[in-house]
Scaffold this active site. Structure first.
Site, PDB file in Angstrom:
ATOM      1  N   ARG A  90     -22.304 -33.327  -6.760  1.00  0.00           N
ATOM      2  CA  ARG A  90     -21.149 -34.222  -6.944  1.00  0.00           C
ATOM      3  C   ARG A  90     -21.559 -35.621  -7.420  1.00  0.00           C
ATOM      4  O   ARG A  90     -20.905 -36.612  -7.076  1.00  0.00           O
ATOM      5  CB  ARG A  90     -20.326 -34.354  -5.644  1.00  0.00           C
ATOM      6  CG  ARG A  90     -19.607 -33.096  -5.250  1.00  0.00           C
ATOM      7  CD  ARG A  90     -18.257 -33.032  -5.959  1.00  0.00           C
ATOM      8  NE  ARG A  90     -17.570 -31.797  -5.641  1.00  0.00           N
ATOM      9  CZ  ARG A  90     -16.577 -31.701  -4.769  1.00  0.00           C
ATOM     10  NH1 ARG A  90     -16.137 -32.754  -4.143  1.00  0.00           N
ATOM     11  NH2 ARG A  90     -15.999 -30.541  -4.550  1.00  0.00           N
TER      12      ARG A  90
ATOM     13  N   ARG B 160     -15.942 -39.557  -6.917  1.00  0.00           N
ATOM     14  CA  ARG B 160     -15.135 -40.718  -6.493  1.00  0.00           C
ATOM     15  C   ARG B 160     -15.909 -41.906  -5.954  1.00  0.00           C
ATOM     16  O   ARG B 160     -15.366 -42.997  -5.844  1.00  0.00           O
ATOM     17  CB  ARG B 160     -14.105 -40.266  -5.456  1.00  0.00           C
ATOM     18  CG  ARG B 160     -12.933 -39.546  -6.061  1.00  0.00           C
ATOM     19  CD  ARG B 160     -12.109 -38.869  -5.002  1.00  0.00           C
ATOM     20  NE  ARG B 160     -12.916 -37.835  -4.368  1.00  0.00           N
ATOM     21  CZ  ARG B 160     -12.486 -37.041  -3.404  1.00  0.00           C
ATOM     22  NH1 ARG B 160     -11.267 -37.179  -2.929  1.00  0.00           N
ATOM     23  NH2 ARG B 160     -13.282 -36.132  -2.891  1.00  0.00           N
TER      24      ARG B 160
ATOM     25  N   ARG C 267     -10.568 -41.245 -14.187  1.00  0.00           N
ATOM     26  CA  ARG C 267      -9.621 -40.302 -13.598  1.00  0.00           C
ATOM     27  C   ARG C 267      -8.201 -40.871 -13.637  1.00  0.00           C
ATOM     28  O   ARG C 267      -7.244 -40.170 -13.937  1.00  0.00           O
ATOM     29  CB  ARG C 267     -10.041 -40.036 -12.161  1.00  0.00           C
ATOM     30  CG  ARG C 267      -9.227 -39.022 -11.431  1.00  0.00           C
ATOM     31  CD  ARG C 267      -9.802 -38.947 -10.040  1.00  0.00           C
ATOM     32  NE  ARG C 267      -9.181 -37.976  -9.200  1.00  0.00           N
ATOM     33  CZ  ARG C 267      -8.018 -38.169  -8.588  1.00  0.00           C
ATOM     34  NH1 ARG C 267      -7.353 -39.278  -8.768  1.00  0.00           N
ATOM     35  NH2 ARG C 267      -7.548 -37.227  -7.785  1.00  0.00           N
TER      36      ARG C 267
ATOM     37  N   ASP D  45     -14.934 -27.717 -12.224  1.00  0.00           N
ATOM     38  CA  ASP D  45     -14.698 -27.312 -10.844  1.00  0.00           C
ATOM     39  C   ASP D  45     -14.872 -25.807 -10.744  1.00  0.00           C
ATOM     40  O   ASP D  45     -14.688 -25.099 -11.732  1.00  0.00           O
ATOM     41  CB  ASP D  45     -13.294 -27.711 -10.383  1.00  0.00           C
ATOM     42  CG  ASP D  45     -13.219 -27.730  -8.866  1.00  0.00           C
ATOM     43  OD1 ASP D  45     -13.603 -28.746  -8.275  1.00  0.00           O
ATOM     44  OD2 ASP D  45     -12.829 -26.701  -8.277  1.00  0.00           O
TER      45      ASP D  45
ATOM     46  N   TYR E 102     -10.586 -19.410  -1.394  1.00  0.00           N
ATOM     47  CA  TYR E 102      -9.516 -20.276  -1.903  1.00  0.00           C
ATOM     48  C   TYR E 102      -8.339 -19.457  -2.437  1.00  0.00           C
ATOM     49  O   TYR E 102      -7.174 -19.820  -2.267  1.00  0.00           O
ATOM     50  CB  TYR E 102     -10.045 -21.193  -3.019  1.00  0.00           C
ATOM     51  CG  TYR E 102     -10.932 -22.297  -2.487  1.00  0.00           C
ATOM     52  CD1 TYR E 102     -10.383 -23.431  -1.902  1.00  0.00           C
ATOM     53  CD2 TYR E 102     -12.318 -22.189  -2.541  1.00  0.00           C
ATOM     54  CE1 TYR E 102     -11.189 -24.435  -1.393  1.00  0.00           C
ATOM     55  CE2 TYR E 102     -13.142 -23.191  -2.032  1.00  0.00           C
ATOM     56  CZ  TYR E 102     -12.567 -24.312  -1.459  1.00  0.00           C
ATOM     57  OH  TYR E 102     -13.364 -25.295  -0.952  1.00  0.00           O
TER      58      TYR E 102
HETATM   59  O1  CP3 Z   1     -21.587 -31.982  -8.876  1.00  0.00           O
HETATM   60  C1  CP3 Z   1     -20.934 -32.521  -9.810  1.00  0.00           C
HETATM   61  O2  CP3 Z   1     -20.983 -33.742 -10.058  1.00  0.00           O
HETATM   62  C2  CP3 Z   1     -20.132 -31.619 -10.727  1.00  0.00           C
HETATM   63  C3  CP3 Z   1     -18.751 -31.539 -10.417  1.00  0.00           C
HETATM   64  C4  CP3 Z   1     -18.205 -30.614  -9.351  1.00  0.00           C
HETATM   65  C5  CP3 Z   1     -16.899 -30.803  -8.834  1.00  0.00           C
HETATM   66  N1  CP3 Z   1     -16.586 -29.738  -8.043  1.00  0.00           N
HETATM   67  C6  CP3 Z   1     -16.020 -31.930  -9.145  1.00  0.00           C
HETATM   68  C7  CP3 Z   1     -14.951 -32.280  -8.198  1.00  0.00           C
HETATM   69  C8  CP3 Z   1     -18.707 -29.439  -8.779  1.00  0.00           C
HETATM   70  C9  CP3 Z   1     -20.086 -28.813  -8.936  1.00  0.00           C
HETATM   71  C10 CP3 Z   1     -17.665 -28.903  -7.961  1.00  0.00           C
HETATM   72  C11 CP3 Z   1     -17.778 -27.630  -7.241  1.00  0.00           C
HETATM   73  C12 CP3 Z   1     -16.794 -27.312  -6.203  1.00  0.00           C
HETATM   74  N2  CP3 Z   1     -15.444 -27.458  -6.255  1.00  0.00           N
HETATM   75  C13 CP3 Z   1     -17.092 -26.685  -4.981  1.00  0.00           C
HETATM   76  C14 CP3 Z   1     -18.470 -26.235  -4.558  1.00  0.00           C
HETATM   77  C15 CP3 Z   1     -19.341 -27.371  -4.190  1.00  0.00           C
HETATM   78  C16 CP3 Z   1     -19.076 -27.932  -2.845  1.00  0.00           C
HETATM   79  O3  CP3 Z   1     -18.742 -29.125  -2.775  1.00  0.00           O
HETATM   80  O4  CP3 Z   1     -19.255 -27.217  -1.870  1.00  0.00           O
HETATM   81  C17 CP3 Z   1     -15.900 -26.513  -4.268  1.00  0.00           C
HETATM   82  C18 CP3 Z   1     -15.750 -25.906  -2.895  1.00  0.00           C
HETATM   83  C19 CP3 Z   1     -14.857 -26.993  -5.094  1.00  0.00           C
HETATM   84  C20 CP3 Z   1     -13.389 -26.963  -4.817  1.00  0.00           C
HETATM   85  C21 CP3 Z   1     -12.852 -28.332  -4.689  1.00  0.00           C
HETATM   86  N3  CP3 Z   1     -12.752 -29.227  -5.727  1.00  0.00           N
HETATM   87  C22 CP3 Z   1     -12.359 -28.950  -3.531  1.00  0.00           C
HETATM   88  C23 CP3 Z   1     -12.293 -28.314  -2.156  1.00  0.00           C
HETATM   89  C24 CP3 Z   1     -11.938 -30.230  -3.889  1.00  0.00           C
HETATM   90  C25 CP3 Z   1     -11.239 -31.231  -3.022  1.00  0.00           C
HETATM   91  C26 CP3 Z   1     -12.162 -31.912  -2.090  1.00  0.00           C
HETATM   92  C27 CP3 Z   1     -12.628 -33.196  -2.698  1.00  0.00           C
HETATM   93  O5  CP3 Z   1     -13.854 -33.474  -2.634  1.00  0.00           O
HETATM   94  O6  CP3 Z   1     -11.775 -33.919  -3.196  1.00  0.00           O
HETATM   95  C28 CP3 Z   1     -12.243 -30.410  -5.265  1.00  0.00           C
HETATM   96  C29 CP3 Z   1     -12.017 -31.614  -6.073  1.00  0.00           C
HETATM   97  C30 CP3 Z   1     -13.167 -32.154  -6.855  1.00  0.00           C
HETATM   98  N4  CP3 Z   1     -14.073 -31.427  -7.558  1.00  0.00           N
HETATM   99  C31 CP3 Z   1     -13.453 -33.531  -7.024  1.00  0.00           C
HETATM  100  C32 CP3 Z   1     -14.561 -33.614  -7.869  1.00  0.00           C
HETATM  101  C33 CP3 Z   1     -15.223 -34.856  -8.402  1.00  0.00           C
HETATM  102  C34 CP3 Z   1     -12.633 -34.685  -6.462  1.00  0.00           C
HETATM  103  C35 CP3 Z   1     -11.416 -34.754  -7.295  1.00  0.00           C
HETATM  104  C36 CP3 Z   1     -10.846 -36.114  -7.366  1.00  0.00           C
HETATM  105  O7  CP3 Z   1     -10.008 -36.419  -6.509  1.00  0.00           O
HETATM  106  O8  CP3 Z   1     -11.191 -36.850  -8.296  1.00  0.00           O
END
Ligand code: CP3
Length: 354
Positions: free
Chosen positions: A27, A31, A40, A77, A154
């Protein structure tokens, strides 16, 4: 494609000699970075950010402009795959992802499509191609997907969950239906990762965020088996180099040996596993990625350096370690703290590579 100027990540994943331990952060585009929040906001939504190649590329490169990281990870994602299989996906501010029409029956599972990644997920491949062009060989680009089990949680719950009532309910009550869904997901994920590799991803990673929820007798059957199938189906060469594959099961410390036998090149570990133990258990077979507690970034700089030193010493001499956190960086972290971590990994790891 041109020459890769910093190939520490690819070398460490293949346990080839390096000058310093490579570091990237799960990640890393997210944010905690004000420039991410700005992009964003401009995009209007997280899904627009993911589905617009220019914006996904911009955000992918943001952390590299700030920190001397050894890899870029595609901004996307894991839930793009279920969306491409036909499920409506929503991201609600502050609440995370949801599928308003969750999978509950055999008819729901049979109704899923088999996406062509260059069609339904074309925007992801375009982002990969664009990022590769913009990186111009500075560092390698990591592609990724969710594990079938993690995607299934999910899709069946309809979003994030605390009880996994419907997913585990299906697993215990209708195991054949669950296996049918996991097979469909494994096929889609394998095609998706191969398309990312063809578009330019130089390493790939499977995020099995929820594999650690599984019981001791169920992990291999319901999660690892499908990741192993994906690994076997990957086209693991591009640009005349091997494309390393990393498996990361959060909470997967009990199964490191089985993961290392999956055919992958590296296993990601979270912070609950001791790095030295992990190396003794699997370091002769595969590389190891991890594993600092993400909350260590809330400590003062001196304490962060100590923690980095502890992880590096735990792994010990030689290649085969990719430094990372044990899970994603949290949104409240001060970016200056991450700068301390990245510099510490490079400065303190040199003696381990002589
Ligand atoms: O690592 C990176 O920088 C690449 C980007 C990346 C995102 N999601 C961006 C994201 C990667 C590799 C993921 C994978 C992902 N997505 C996973 C597996 C990794 C982990 O964290 O265990 C999972 C379970 C998801 C599903 C997901 N996406 C959830 C549950 C959420 C909400 C929780 C949260 O952190 O807000 C997201 C949103 C998400 N994916 C964000 C980002 C940057 C935040 C979105 C935002 O509000 O801008």
């Amino acid at each position: 494609m041109g020459e890769l100027r910093n190939d520490r990540l690819l070398r460490a994943l293949l346990r080839e000699p390096v000058d310093r331990t490579p570091v990237w952060i799960m990640r890393q585009a997210g944010r905690y970075l004000p420039e991410y929040r700005e992009t964003r906001q401009r995009a209007g939504s997280f899904l627009t950010l993911c589905s617009t190649p220019e914006l996904a590329c911009e955000v992918t490169l943001q952390p590299l402009a700030r920190f001397p990281l050894d890899a870029a990870i595609l901004f996307s994602d894991i839930l793009t795959v279920p969306a491409a299989m036909g499920m409506e996906l929503k991201f609600t501010e502050g609440e995370g992802p949801s599928f308003p029409g969750p999978l509950r029956s055999a008819a729901d599972v049979e109704g899923l499509g088999s996406p062509d990644p260059e069609v339904e997920l074309r925007y992801v491949m375009d982002a990969v191609r664009l990022v590769r062009r913009e990186l111009d060989g500075a560092v390698p680009l990591i592609g990724f997907a969710g594990s079938p089990w993690t995607l299934a949680t999910y899709m069946i719950e309809g979003g994030s969950s605390s009880h996994y009532r419907f997913t585990k309910g299906m697993m215990f009550a209708e195991p054949r239906l669950m296996h049918r869904l996991l097979e469909r997901l494994a096929d889609s994920v394998c095609a998706y990762l191969n398309a990312q590799i063809r578009a330019g991803a130089q390493a790939v990673m499977l995020f099995d965020t929820w594999g650690g929820l599984l019981g001791a007798r169920d992990y291999e059957d319901f999660s690892l088996q499908y990741m192993t199938r994906i690994v076997a189906g990957l086209e693991r060469r591009a640009d005349e180099r091997q494309v390393p594959v990393t498996l990361f099961t959060k909470g997967g410390g009990a199964w490191l040996e089985q993961m290392a036998d999956s055919g992958c090149d590296a296993v990601g570990i979270d912070w609950t596993v001791d790095m030295g133990d992990a190396r003794r258990r699997i370091g002769h077979k595969v590389a190891i990625q991890g594993n600092l507690d993400p909350c260590a970034l809330y400590a003062p700089p001196e304490r962060i350096r100590e923690e980095v030193a502890g992880v590096l010493a735990g792994y010990g001499m030689g290649s085969g370690h990719v430094f990372n956190l044990g899970h994603g960086i949290q949104p409240f972290v001060d970016p200056a703290q991450l700068a301390v971590l990245v510099d510490a990994v490079h400065a303190l790891s040199e003696p381990y590579h002589q």
